[in-house]
Design a protein around this motif. Structure first.
Motif, PDB file in Angstrom:
ATOM      1  N   ARG A 136      80.831  27.837 130.586  1.00 61.66           N
ATOM      2  CA  ARG A 136      80.309  28.206 129.616  1.00 61.66           C
ATOM      3  C   ARG A 136      81.158  28.731 128.553  1.00 61.66           C
ATOM      4  NH1 ARG A 136      76.346  32.516 130.942  1.00 61.66           N
ATOM      5  NH2 ARG A 136      77.671  32.990 132.415  1.00 61.66           N
ATOM      6  N   LYS A 137      81.186  28.782 127.445  1.00 62.91           N
ATOM      7  CA  LYS A 137      82.215  29.380 126.504  1.00 62.91           C
ATOM      8  C   LYS A 137      81.898  30.958 126.325  1.00 62.91           C
ATOM      9  CE  LYS A 137      83.246  25.661 123.455  1.00 62.91           C
ATOM     10  NZ  LYS A 137      83.321  25.281 122.022  1.00 62.91           N
ATOM     11  N   VAL A 138      82.722  31.794 126.895  1.00 60.26           N
ATOM     12  CA  VAL A 138      82.422  33.354 126.743  1.00 60.26           C
ATOM     13  C   VAL A 138      83.489  33.832 125.771  1.00 60.26           C
ATOM     14  CG1 VAL A 138      82.397  35.388 128.202  1.00 60.26           C
ATOM     15  CG2 VAL A 138      81.634  33.100 128.995  1.00 60.26           C
ATOM     16  N   ARG A 139      83.041  34.736 125.039  1.00 65.02           N
ATOM     17  CA  ARG A 139      84.143  35.310 124.175  1.00 65.02           C
ATOM     18  C   ARG A 139      84.327  36.797 124.735  1.00 65.02           C
ATOM     19  NH1 ARG A 139      83.336  33.883 118.162  1.00 65.02           N
ATOM     20  NH2 ARG A 139      82.547  31.700 118.220  1.00 65.02           N
TER      21      ARG A 139
END
Length: 155
Positions: A84-87
């Motif tokens: 997943r894209k995580v900032r």
């Protein structure tokens, strides 16, 4: 190697002896044509059954080898979960990497190499001054160019 050959020879002797006891030798001279044809048909049926059995064994062995390879392949692999894209901020990343729970802000840009813009401008100017090297060669070539070189050096 000699022992293996001796075992093979012994097994062949046992086989011949066993078949000699169980199956009497054929007396083909006393058989008529109909009996010979009937015997030939039985031999064909037995040969077809033998061929079918050999084909089944070959196919089963091939399937077993394929399944063994699949088991080996599956044993060393696992499915990777979808990422997943995580900032993540720099502070959170540093705390995750180094395990520190402190809220010290780390300036990552301070570690980068700084480039001076003046040097880049000077290099561009130097390359512009050189220009076309052919003009320079034409000016120096010939006797006139050599006279200029010596005259320039004397003064």
């Amino acid at each position: 190697m000699e022992e293996l050959e001796a075992e093979k020879a012994a097994s062949e002797e046992k086989k011949v002896h066993y078949l000699g006891e169980k199956i009497p030798p054929l007396q083909l001279s006393s058989l008529n044509i109909d009996d010979l044809q009937h015997l030939h048909a039985k031999i064909d049926v037995a040969d077809e059954e033998r061929y079918d059995c050999e084909a089944k064994v070959y196919k089963n062995n091939r399937d077993i080898n394929e399944l063994k390879l699949k088991v080996l392949d599956l044993g060393g692999k696992f499915k990777k979960p979808a990422l997943r894209k995580v900032r993540v901020s720099a502070d959170e990343m540093m705390s995750a990497l180094f395990g520190t729970r402190t809220k010290e802000s780390v300036d990552l840009r301070s570690n980068l190499k700084s480039v001076k813009k003046e040097n880049i401008k000077q290099e561009k100017e130097l390359t512009m001054e050189v220009g076309d090297w052919r003009k320079n060669v034409e000016a120096v070539s010939g006797m006139e160019g050599r006279k200029k070189m010596f005259a320039g050096g004397v003064q």
